[in-house]
Motif scaffolding. Sequence first.
Motif: not given
Length: 341
Positions: A96-108
């Motif tokens: 699988t591929e590394e990906y840092k979503s811009p949504m990460l900071d909104q997550l638990q």
Amino acid sequence: MRLTILSTLLFAGTSLSAGSALAAGELNLICAADVVICEQMQGDFEKAHDIKVNMVRMSSGEAYAKIRAEARNPKTDLWWAGTGDPHLQAASEGLTEEYKSPMLDQLQDWAKNQAESSGFKTVGVYAGALGWGYNTEIFKQKGYKEPSCWADLLAPELKGEIQIANPNSSGTAYTALASLVQIMGEEKAFEYLKSLNANISQYTKSGSAPVKAAARGETGLGIVFMHDAVAQTAEGFPVKSIAPCEGTGYEIGSMSIVKGARNMDNAKTWYDWSLKPEVQSRMKDAKSFQLPSNKTAEIPKEAPRFEDIKLIDYDFKTYGDPEKRKALLERWDREIGAVAN
């Protein structure tokens, strides 16, 4: 002359529009959740995007096996949902591929920790505790005592009354296997599973199938994630969900982009979209009662809350490791699967 130029411009505009539509293209998705939520997610995404989703529904173990088998020529772009352990295994094997979503900071935190532990090759999309659901009418008719602990499932009168999935195909059942090993230690856990085998009527392929069978009265009890039992109650079936007294493990349902995905941009579009609070708040409409990973998503009132359950400190890194997972499954095959009823 003007008509010719106008026609040419109109044709060019049409071609550009068609080209844009083609550019949006397709997304080849494996969905490892219940078919109802899979179809709802597919429909909602297609309404919001000019992207056609080619979706295949399969269990977590099957999804991992398919992605591994296709590693040299990936046919899947994105794997959404299903227990985290096989997602972590796929990450550690470079599938699988590394990906840092811009949504990460909104997550638990538990969802972000899942991403960090995998080198950002997977992320948590929901969570749910392991337990079981039993058919209250069957238990009342047959005079069975309510089983509140793992130990209670060994009661002789429950012979042939319990179903659980096969951990080779089901992430739910692998979570159960790994949880029991962490609660009891490996030797005692396998002794327990051998004793439990006497009461098992069927090892199903799908993780949620056992409690659906209990809801229909085909078996007394299904060992499942508690939200799957709650979903049957919400459908009006006489199912009660239980969190085991000794403690229990939990899943972090995850999402991964396949390495070498043909539709990488579309995979990232789904990835970011599915982490939005309004998307996760819709999951309850498909009677999907997990805990959402976005901090501001609406938690379904029916969802089993972690604070009400005795949870173990589930070691996702160890039990998502390919060697550990392989060793446990091989031992299960030898000692349980080979002598299963």
